[in-house]
Scaffold this motif. Structure first.
Motif, short mmCIF file in Angstrom:
data_model
loop_
_atom_site.label_atom_id
_atom_site.label_comp_id
_atom_site.label_asym_id
_atom_site.label_seq_id
_atom_site.Cartn_x
_atom_site.Cartn_y
_atom_site.Cartn_z
N LEU A 298 0.81 -1.22 0.00
CA LEU A 298 0.00 0.00 0.00
C LEU A 298 0.84 1.27 0.00
CD1 LEU A 298 -2.77 -1.20 2.45
CD2 LEU A 298 -3.01 -0.84 -0.01
N GLU A 299 1.93 1.28 0.75
CA GLU A 299 2.78 2.47 0.73
C GLU A 299 3.41 2.65 -0.65
OE1 GLU A 299 5.51 3.02 3.90
OE2 GLU A 299 4.01 2.67 5.46
N SER A 300 3.72 1.54 -1.32
CA SER A 300 4.26 1.62 -2.69
C SER A 300 3.20 2.14 -3.65
CB SER A 300 4.77 0.25 -3.14
OG SER A 300 5.85 -0.17 -2.34
N VAL A 301 1.94 1.79 -3.40
CA VAL A 301 0.84 2.34 -4.22
C VAL A 301 0.81 3.86 -4.07
CG1 VAL A 301 -1.67 2.46 -4.46
CG2 VAL A 301 -0.56 0.24 -4.15
N GLY A 302 0.92 4.34 -2.82
CA GLY A 302 0.94 5.78 -2.60
C GLY A 302 2.13 6.45 -3.24
N GLU A 303 3.30 5.82 -3.13
CA GLU A 303 4.49 6.38 -3.76
C GLU A 303 4.33 6.44 -5.27
OE1 GLU A 303 9.31 5.50 -4.16
OE2 GLU A 303 8.09 4.33 -2.76
N ALA A 304 3.77 5.37 -5.86
CA ALA A 304 3.56 5.36 -7.31
C ALA A 304 2.58 6.45 -7.74
CB ALA A 304 3.05 3.99 -7.75
N ALA A 305 1.57 6.70 -6.90
CA ALA A 305 0.62 7.76 -7.21
C ALA A 305 1.32 9.12 -7.23
CB ALA A 305 -0.52 7.76 -6.20
N TRP A 306 2.21 9.35 -6.25
CA TRP A 306 2.96 10.60 -6.25
C TRP A 306 3.87 10.69 -7.47
CZ3 TRP A 306 3.64 15.38 -5.45
CH2 TRP A 306 4.89 15.95 -5.71
N ARG A 307 4.59 9.63 -7.82
CA ARG A 307 5.48 9.66 -8.98
C ARG A 307 4.70 9.99 -10.25
NH1 ARG A 307 9.64 10.62 -6.10
NH2 ARG A 307 10.33 8.90 -4.77
N ALA A 308 3.53 9.40 -10.38
CA ALA A 308 2.69 9.68 -11.54
C ALA A 308 2.25 11.13 -11.56
CB ALA A 308 1.48 8.76 -11.55
N LEU A 309 1.90 11.66 -10.38
CA LEU A 309 1.47 13.06 -10.30
C LEU A 309 2.65 14.00 -10.57
CD1 LEU A 309 -1.13 14.61 -9.73
CD2 LEU A 309 -0.35 14.89 -7.38
N GLU A 310 3.81 13.64 -10.07
CA GLU A 310 5.01 14.45 -10.31
C GLU A 310 5.30 14.53 -11.80
OE1 GLU A 310 9.27 14.91 -8.07
OE2 GLU A 310 8.66 12.89 -8.65
N ASP A 311 5.13 13.41 -12.51
CA ASP A 311 5.30 13.43 -13.97
C ASP A 311 4.32 14.41 -14.61
OD1 ASP A 311 7.32 11.58 -13.85
OD2 ASP A 311 6.09 9.87 -14.43
N ARG A 312 3.07 14.38 -14.14
CA ARG A 312 2.06 15.27 -14.71
C ARG A 312 2.41 16.73 -14.43
NH1 ARG A 312 -2.87 13.21 -15.85
NH2 ARG A 312 -3.07 15.20 -16.93
N LEU A 313 2.90 17.02 -13.23
CA LEU A 313 3.28 18.39 -12.89
C LEU A 313 4.42 18.89 -13.76
CD1 LEU A 313 3.06 18.12 -9.01
CD2 LEU A 313 1.70 19.66 -10.43
N GLN A 314 5.29 17.98 -14.18
CA GLN A 314 6.45 18.33 -15.00
C GLN A 314 6.20 18.10 -16.49
OE1 GLN A 314 9.65 16.04 -13.29
NE2 GLN A 314 9.63 17.17 -11.37
#
Length: 338
Positions: A298-314
């Motif tokens: 579950l923590e990896s799911v959260g981390e992956a969600a942030w990484r995906a969002l970071e890509d979108r922000l950039q």
């Protein structure tokens, strides 16, 4: 002609005007220095920073966000903050976002699909982007809303929606648990269903249907329940009377509630009844007996969600789907069919 700043005394209540006056510059110059703009000469920038240190000036984060057009904050919306599943996902988001100097604003929709749209738009107005975890609203409503709240990442929505998605393969997970029970001789298996409208519940239903089709000699039963420990406890009498030899809770909380009720009733687990959960929350290892469950990182799911969002922000173009497959964790609450 600007004047040289005199000696100043630190003050926790210093304002940008105080800094500007002491440094002999305009407020706009102070703002540019504090926001890291390269348009200020190095000697003036150094003078401003020295005064800032002497005065103990702390710039308003809100004012900085208005100046820069960003808040360095992302929103996360969850359906139930009291559920350890969402707490673990949130922890993964928060840990990863902090490394990028982002803060996380959390909102709880209290399992209310009708309140989610307004809550999502309100959170998005206050942040740079949003992660929507297991939204309960209908796919059509979510699809219409997404263009107004981008950048956005969805957690646990499998539909082809206009946003990056991070999903747990609940269908594969529940099927794996059922196959494990069947190997142990169970031929009457009961699933305690989760919240109506939950994407995770819909995915589990697909997995249960697959198992029923694969095993015509196995009865796969379902019963309305919910997602809390209380719901599992209250479902126990009906689960006991169903004749099932194995019960799978929608999540670990439901299974733990059922375990407690079975213990109060004098039922031996797993000798008389096998009980399984889903998610592998921390509590599951410490129940009596320890809970057999499907582990989700579950923590990896959260981390992956942030990484995906970071890509979108950039504005990075990346895969629009990231899938996590649960793994079986065998413990003492499941055994051979009686």
């Amino acid at each position: 002609m600007t004047r040289r700043p005199g000696r100043t005394r630190p003050s926790s209540g210093a304002t940008i005007s105080d800094v500007a006056e002491a440094a002999g510059v305009s407020r706009a110059t102070v703002s540019r220095v504090m926001n890291g703009r390269p348009t200020v000469s190095p000697d003036i920038a150094e003078r401003v920073r020295q005064v800032v240190a002497e005065l103990g000036y702390n710039p308003s984060r809100v004012a900085q966000s208005l100046s820069l057009g960003k808040t360095s904050t992302v929103g996360v919306i969850v359906p139930d903050l009291g559920n350890p599943t969402f707490q673990q996902i949130l922890h993964g988001v928060n840990q990863a976002a902090a490394l990028a100097d982002y803060r996380v604003l959390v909102a709880d929709s209290a399992e209310s699909a009708k309140d989610e749209p307004a809550l999502l738009e309100e959170v998005r107005r206050r942040t740079d982007a949003v992660i929507v975890c297991s939204p309960r609203m209908r796919a059509e409503e979510l699809e219409a809303l997404l263009p107004r709240v981008q950048p956005a990442v969805l957690v646990n929505r499998e539909e082809a929606l206009p946003a990056t998605r991070v999903v747990v393969d609940y269908a594969a997970g529940i099927a794996a648990m059922c196959r494990h029970l069947i190997r142990l001789g169970h031929r009457r298996i009961l699933h305690l269903d989760g919240p109506v409208g939950s994407n995770a519940q819909a995915a589990r239903l697909r997995g249960l249907t697959l198992i029923a089709d694969e095993n015509p000699d196995v009865e796969v039963l379902r019963m309305p329940c919910g997602s809390s420990m209380d719901a599992g406890f209250e479902a126990y009498p009906a689960a006991r009377d169903s004749g099932a030899t194995a019960v799978i809770g929608f999540n670990d909380l439901v299974a733990l509630g059922l375990l407690g009720a079975a213990r109060d009733d004098g039922i031996r687990v797993p000798e008389d009844l096998s009980v399984a959960g889903f998610d592998d929350i921390p509590y599951s290892r410490f129940s009596s007996p320890p809970l057999t469950t499907m582990s989700v990182a579950l923590e990896s799911v959260g981390e992956a969600a942030w990484r995906a969002l970071e890509d979108r922000l950039q504005n990075v173009v990346d895969a629009d789907l990231r899938v996590f497959t649960p793994a079986l964790v065998q413990r003492g609450s499941v055994g051979l069919a009686p």
